[in-house]
Design a protein around this motif. Structure first.
Motif, PDB file in Angstrom:
ATOM      1  N   ILE A   1      -7.310  58.225  41.361  1.00 41.63           N
ATOM      2  CA  ILE A   1      -7.646  59.673  40.898  1.00 41.63           C
ATOM      3  C   ILE A   1      -7.790  59.922  39.504  1.00 41.63           C
ATOM      4  CG2 ILE A   1      -6.329  60.433  43.001  1.00 41.63           C
ATOM      5  CD1 ILE A   1      -3.772  60.618  41.168  1.00 41.63           C
ATOM      6  N   ASP A   2      -8.093  60.917  38.995  1.00 42.88           N
ATOM      7  CA  ASP A   2      -8.065  61.057  37.432  1.00 42.88           C
ATOM      8  C   ASP A   2      -6.842  61.580  37.240  1.00 42.88           C
ATOM      9  OD1 ASP A   2     -10.960  60.704  37.372  1.00 42.88           O
ATOM     10  OD2 ASP A   2     -11.392  62.852  37.516  1.00 42.88           O
ATOM     11  N   GLN A   3      -6.494  60.759  36.099  1.00 42.81           N
ATOM     12  CA  GLN A   3      -5.106  61.079  35.402  1.00 42.81           C
ATOM     13  C   GLN A   3      -5.198  61.052  33.881  1.00 42.81           C
ATOM     14  OE1 GLN A   3      -3.382  57.355  37.462  1.00 42.81           O
ATOM     15  NE2 GLN A   3      -1.627  58.493  37.687  1.00 42.81           N
ATOM     16  N   GLU A   4      -4.464  61.935  33.541  1.00 44.57           N
ATOM     17  CA  GLU A   4      -4.481  62.393  32.059  1.00 44.57           C
ATOM     18  C   GLU A   4      -3.302  61.338  31.273  1.00 44.57           C
ATOM     19  OE1 GLU A   4      -5.091  66.194  30.913  1.00 44.57           O
ATOM     20  OE2 GLU A   4      -4.471  65.891  28.651  1.00 44.57           O
TER      21      GLU A   4
ATOM     22  N   PHE B   1      -3.250  52.733  19.564  1.00 43.38           N
ATOM     23  CA  PHE B   1      -3.625  53.885  19.061  1.00 43.38           C
ATOM     24  C   PHE B   1      -5.006  54.299  19.778  1.00 43.38           C
ATOM     25  CE2 PHE B   1      -4.652  49.981  16.657  1.00 43.38           C
ATOM     26  CZ  PHE B   1      -5.862  49.839  16.898  1.00 43.38           C
ATOM     27  N   GLY B   2      -5.220  53.876  20.973  1.00 38.33           N
ATOM     28  CA  GLY B   2      -6.356  54.181  21.781  1.00 38.33           C
ATOM     29  C   GLY B   2      -6.387  55.733  21.864  1.00 38.33           C
ATOM     30  N   HIS B   3      -7.446  56.262  22.192  1.00 40.20           N
ATOM     31  CA  HIS B   3      -7.673  57.843  22.572  1.00 40.20           C
ATOM     32  C   HIS B   3      -7.949  57.847  23.934  1.00 40.20           C
ATOM     33  CE1 HIS B   3      -9.482  58.807  18.166  1.00 40.20           C
ATOM     34  NE2 HIS B   3      -8.681  57.792  18.045  1.00 40.20           N
ATOM     35  N   ARG B   4      -7.833  59.211  24.259  1.00 41.87           N
ATOM     36  CA  ARG B   4      -7.951  59.118  25.755  1.00 41.87           C
ATOM     37  C   ARG B   4      -9.275  58.628  26.566  1.00 41.87           C
ATOM     38  NH1 ARG B   4      -7.807  64.973  27.797  1.00 41.87           N
ATOM     39  NH2 ARG B   4      -8.217  64.100  29.694  1.00 41.87           N
ATOM     40  N   ASP B   5     -10.247  58.662  25.848  1.00 39.19           N
ATOM     41  CA  ASP B   5     -11.391  58.032  26.524  1.00 39.19           C
ATOM     42  C   ASP B   5     -11.374  56.449  26.586  1.00 39.19           C
ATOM     43  OD1 ASP B   5     -11.324  58.728  23.760  1.00 39.19           O
ATOM     44  OD2 ASP B   5     -13.425  57.761  23.433  1.00 39.19           O
ATOM     45  N   ASP B   6     -10.719  55.877  25.907  1.00 40.86           N
ATOM     46  CA  ASP B   6     -10.413  54.344  26.021  1.00 40.86           C
ATOM     47  C   ASP B   6      -9.449  54.036  27.245  1.00 40.86           C
ATOM     48  OD1 ASP B   6     -11.663  53.597  23.365  1.00 40.86           O
ATOM     49  OD2 ASP B   6     -10.031  55.015  22.713  1.00 40.86           O
TER      50      ASP B   6
ATOM     51  N   VAL C   1     -14.072  61.964  29.680  1.00 41.01           N
ATOM     52  CA  VAL C   1     -13.186  62.946  29.287  1.00 41.01           C
ATOM     53  C   VAL C   1     -13.396  63.357  27.835  1.00 41.01           C
ATOM     54  CG1 VAL C   1     -11.412  62.228  30.672  1.00 41.01           C
ATOM     55  CG2 VAL C   1     -11.293  61.356  28.437  1.00 41.01           C
ATOM     56  N   LEU C   2     -14.333  63.041  27.181  1.00 40.23           N
ATOM     57  CA  LEU C   2     -14.606  63.415  25.651  1.00 40.23           C
ATOM     58  C   LEU C   2     -14.435  64.799  25.517  1.00 40.23           C
ATOM     59  CD1 LEU C   2     -17.082  60.687  24.440  1.00 40.23           C
ATOM     60  CD2 LEU C   2     -15.041  60.936  23.816  1.00 40.23           C
TER      61      LEU C   2
ATOM     62  N   MET D   1      -9.733  51.822  30.446  1.00 41.91           N
ATOM     63  CA  MET D   1      -8.664  50.864  30.961  1.00 41.91           C
ATOM     64  C   MET D   1      -8.202  51.212  32.464  1.00 41.91           C
ATOM     65  SD  MET D   1      -5.702  49.065  28.985  1.00 41.91           S
ATOM     66  CE  MET D   1      -4.533  50.339  28.877  1.00 41.91           C
ATOM     67  N   MET D   2      -7.888  52.652  32.727  1.00 47.84           N
ATOM     68  CA  MET D   2      -7.165  52.818  33.656  1.00 47.84           C
ATOM     69  C   MET D   2      -7.737  52.407  35.010  1.00 47.84           C
ATOM     70  SD  MET D   2      -5.037  56.088  32.202  1.00 47.84           S
ATOM     71  CE  MET D   2      -4.076  56.562  33.315  1.00 47.84           C
ATOM     72  N   PRO D   3      -8.859  53.094  35.234  1.00 48.26           N
ATOM     73  CA  PRO D   3      -9.770  52.625  36.387  1.00 48.26           C
ATOM     74  C   PRO D   3      -9.741  51.283  36.689  1.00 48.26           C
ATOM     75  CG  PRO D   3     -10.985  54.087  35.022  1.00 48.26           C
ATOM     76  CD  PRO D   3      -9.936  53.492  34.284  1.00 48.26           C
ATOM     77  N   ASP D   4      -9.639  50.047  35.892  1.00 44.88           N
ATOM     78  CA  ASP D   4      -9.601  48.922  36.053  1.00 44.88           C
ATOM     79  C   ASP D   4      -8.236  48.179  36.575  1.00 44.88           C
ATOM     80  OD1 ASP D   4     -12.127  48.457  36.024  1.00 44.88           O
ATOM     81  OD2 ASP D   4     -12.261  47.694  33.856  1.00 44.88           O
ATOM     82  N   MET D   5      -7.199  49.021  36.202  1.00 45.36           N
ATOM     83  CA  MET D   5      -5.848  48.466  36.685  1.00 45.36           C
ATOM     84  C   MET D   5      -5.223  48.932  37.770  1.00 45.36           C
ATOM     85  SD  MET D   5      -3.697  49.112  33.042  1.00 45.36           S
ATOM     86  CE  MET D   5      -2.346  48.386  33.388  1.00 45.36           C
ATOM     87  N   GLU D   6      -4.328  48.028  38.415  1.00 40.45           N
ATOM     88  CA  GLU D   6      -4.096  48.135  39.774  1.00 40.45           C
ATOM     89  C   GLU D   6      -2.954  49.368  40.075  1.00 40.45           C
ATOM     90  OE1 GLU D   6      -0.278  45.264  40.877  1.00 40.45           O
ATOM     91  OE2 GLU D   6      -2.155  44.212  39.811  1.00 40.45           O
TER      92      GLU D   6
END
Ligand code: CFM
Ligand code: HCA
Length: 531
Positions: free
Chosen positions: A31-34, A367-372, A378-379, A427-432
C-alpha cells in the motif's frame, strides 16, 4: 513492531511523541504509506544529521580534485571537514589535486565584528599565487550569513582579477534542516557556474555521465573499468574521481545515469530541461543490481556489439560473485541487519545483504525526502515549508544552441518499448512487510531497536559505531566502509560478502560487557513540559 513504536514514543514528552510518530512507519509494500521526512530535528533529540555546509562542501564539491575549496569561516568548520569523507581520487603522478589540503579564512572575532570580505579576498589571492588552480570555490559557514559577508560579490571580483573560475556558495550550516540543503545549493552552483562552459565533443560512440557516485573507498574506480571495457566514454562523474573540466563538458553526454538520487537529482533534471539529455536511475551496489544497471545503460544505446560485450562482462564477473555467495551464505543466511545512513545507501545496501541471505528488518535515512522513501510519484504532493522555500530553485530554460533533439526522440521511442526514464520507486516498496522504516533516527530509538530486534549487524556511521558495539552488535560503517571496500560493482560485492561474513560471525563484541551496563553513572528523567 507497533509495540516497539509505542514503547519508543512513550518515553518522549507528548508533543515530541506526536511529531516523531509520523517518522516511524511499519512498512507495507502493498500500500501507499506516507513518512514524515526532511523536516527540522526536534531540539534536544540526538540526531545523526550533519549540516548544509557539510552537504555542499564535503559531499558534492569535496571529491573534485582540481578546485581549491576555501571555507569562509572560523577554523573549526574547515578543520573538522578535513579529509573526513573517504572519497578517493586518481590524479596521476603530476595531476592537480588539492583534496588533501585544508583551506580556510580562519575568521577571528574582529572579522565577525567588522566583516571578513577583505580577508576572503586575500585568501583567494594567496591560494591562487601559491597553487594557480583551475578554479576556486568559496563555502560559507554559519557566521557568514549572520554578518552578511557577500561571498558572491567577492568571488565575482576575484574571478575578474585572477582570470580563473571563482564562485561562492551560500551554504551556511543552518540554511537547511540537514546536509540535503547543501546538496541542492551545490547542484545549483555547479550548474550555474560550470556546466556548459566547454562545448568540445568528448569523443566516443556512447557518452555517459555518472551522477551521484562519490568514489568512496574506490567505488568509482571499479565502475570506470567496466565502462572502459564496454567502450563507453565517461564524460563526467558527479563527483567521484572528478575534475572541473569534466563538469564543464557534462552537457555533451548522451545519457545521465543517477546512482544517489537524493544528492544529485537536481543536476539530472536541469540537464534534461536545458539540453534534452534524459536520465535513468541505476544502482551499482549489489551484483544483481550492477548487472541490471549495466544492461539498462547498454540497452539505451541500442547497439548489438555493446549489448554482447555487456553480457560477456556480467557472465565473467558473476563467476566470482556466485562462488563467494556459495561460500559465505551458509554462515550469513537468515541473519538480521538494520541500516541508518544518509539518503540512499540505506536502500542500496539492502540488495547486497539480500544476496547473502540476510534480512533488513529496519532501515532509514538521515535526511532523505519523501520521494527517496515512497518514490518520485509523491513529488507533487510534498508540502513546501519555510525551510525548503529557503533554497533557490533555478529557472532553467532550453538552450537552443546545445539542445539534443535526437535524444528527445530516442527517449520517446524507447519509452514506447517500455524502457523507464526519470523513475525512482524509493526504498519502502522494496522492503519487507512489517519492517520498520525510521527517518532521522535518534540515539534513544537506536538503543530500543537493538534491544528489541537483537540484530546481527547494523550499518551506520561513526557517530553510532562505538555505542552500538558496546551493545555487543557489530557496526559496519556504510559511509567510510571502515577503511575497506570498494563495495560497488561485482568486485565490490565480493569484498562486501566476505567482510560481512567475518563481522556477523565474530563473537568478539559479546565478550566485553560495557561498564555502564552494570553501573550506570547517570540516571535522568525527561519532563513533559520540556518542549
Ligand atoms: Fe548520497 Fe552519498 Fe548517501 Fe549522501 Fe552522505 Fe556519503 Fe551517505 Mo555519508 S551523497 S546521500 S550526503 S550516497 S556522505 S557518499 S555516505 S551520508 S548515504
Ligand atoms: C557528512 C559526511 C558523512 C559522515 C559519516 C559518518 C560521510 O554527512 O558530512 O557520520 O560516519 O559519509 O563521510 O556522511
Amino acid at each position: 513492531s507497533s509495540d516497539l513504536i509505542e514503547e519508543i514514543l512513550n518515553k518522549y514528552p507528548s508533543k515530541v511523541a506526536k511529531k516523531r510518530a509520523k517518522s516511524l512507519v511499519t512498512n507495507d509494500p502493498e500500500i501507499d504509506q506516507e513518512i514524515q521526512s526532511n523536516i527540522r530535528t526536534i531540539p534536544g533529540i540526538i540526531t545523526q544529521r550533519g549540516c548544509c555546509y557539510a552537504g555542499c562542501k564535503g559531499v558534492i564539491l569535496g571529491p573534485t580534485r582540481d578546485i581549491i575549496n576555501i571555507v569562509h569561516g572560523p577554523i573549526g568548520c574547515s578543520f573538522y571537514a578535513w579529509l573526513t569523507r573517504r572519497n578517493q581520487t586518481d590524479a596521476g603522478p603530476d595531476g592537480e589535486n588539492y583534496m588533501n589540503y585544508c583551506f580556510s579564512t580562519d575568521m577571528q572575532d574582529t572579522n565577525i565584528v567588522f566583516g571578513g570580505e577583505k580577508k576572503l579576498e586575500e585568501a583567494i589571492r594567496e591560494a591562487y599565487e601559491i597553487f594557480k588552480p583551475h578554479s576556486i570555490g568559496v563555502f560559507s559557514t554559519c557566521p557568514i550569513g549572520l554578518i552578511g559577508d557577500d561571498v558572491h560579490a567577492v568571488s565575482r571580483k576575484m574571478k575578474e582579477e585572477l582570470d580563473i573560475n571563482i564562485f561562492g556558495f551560500s551554504c551556511e550550516g543552518y540554511k537547511g534542516v540537514s546536509q540535503s540543503a547543501g546538496h541542492h545549493i551545490a547542484n545549483n552552483g555547479i550548474f550555474k557556474h560550470v556546466v556548459g562552459l566547454n562545448n568540445t565533443d568528448p569523443g566516443g560512440k556512447f557518452k555517459l555521465n555518472l551522477l551521484g557516485e562519490y568514489n568512496i573507498g574506490g567505488d568509482s574506480f571499479v565502475l570506470e573499468k567496466y565502462f572502459e571495457e564496454m567502450g563507453i566514454t565517461l564524460v563526467s562523474t558527479f563527483s567521484g574521481n572528478s575534475t572541473m573540466s569534466q563538469f564543464e563538458n557534462a552537457h555533451m553526454a548522451d545519457l545521465n545515469a543517477v546512482m544517489c538520487h537524493r544528492s544529485i537529482n537536481y543536476i539530472a533534471e536541469m540537464l534534461e530541461k536545458k539540453h534534452g539529455i534524459p536520465w535513468i536511475k541505476i544502482n551499482f551496489i549489489g551484483a544483481d543490481a550492477t548487472a541490471k544497471s549495466l544492461r539498462k545503460i547498454a540497452k539505451y544505446f541500442e547497439d548489438e556489439e555493446l549489448m554482447a560485450k555487456t553480457e560477456e562482462i556480467i557472465a565473467r564477473e558473476m563467476l566470482e560473485v556466485q562462488a563467494t555467495i556459495e561460500d559465505v551464505k551458509s554462515r550469513t543466511e537468515g541473519k538480521l541487519c538494520m541500516m541508518y545512513v544518509g539518503g540512499s545507501r540505506a536502500h542500496h545496501y539492502q540488495e547486497l545483504f539480500g544476496e547473502i541471505g540476510m534480512r533488513t528488518i529496519s532501515a532509514g535515512y538521515e535526511f532523505g525526502h519523501r520521494d527517496d522513501y515512497e518514490g518520485r510519484k509523491v513529488l507533487d504532493s510534498i508540502k513546501i515549508d519555510a525551510d525548503s522555500r529557503n533554497i533557490e530553485e533555478l529557472d532553467i530554460v532550453k538552450d537552443e544552441a546545445n539542445w539534443r533533439d535526437d535524444l528527445v526522440a530516442k527517449k520517446t521511442s524507447l519509452e514506447d518499448k517500455g524502457y523507464g526514464f526519470s523513475e525512482y520507486e524509493g526504498m519502502m516498496p522494496d522492503m519487507e512487510k512489517n519492517s520498520l522504516v525510521i527517518d532521522d533516527i535518534s540515539h534513544w530509538e537506536t538503543e530500543k531497536l537493538i534491544e528489541y530486534y537483537k540484530p546481527d549487524i547494523i550499518g551506520a556511521g561513526i557517530k553510532e559505531k562505538y555505542v552500538i558495539q558496546k551493545y555487543g552488535v557489530p557496526l559496519k560503517q556504510l559511509h567510510s566502509y571502515d577503511y575497506g571496500g570498494p563495495y560497488a560493482g561485482f568486485k565490490g560485492a565480493v569484498n562486501f560478502y566476505n567482510d560481512i561474513d567475518k563481522m556477523v560471525n565474530t563473537k568478539i563484541w559479546g565478550l566485553i560487557p560495557p561498564p555502564w551496563k552494570n553501573e550506570p553513572e547517570l540516571v535522568a528523567k525527561m519532563a513533559d513540559t520540556a518542549y
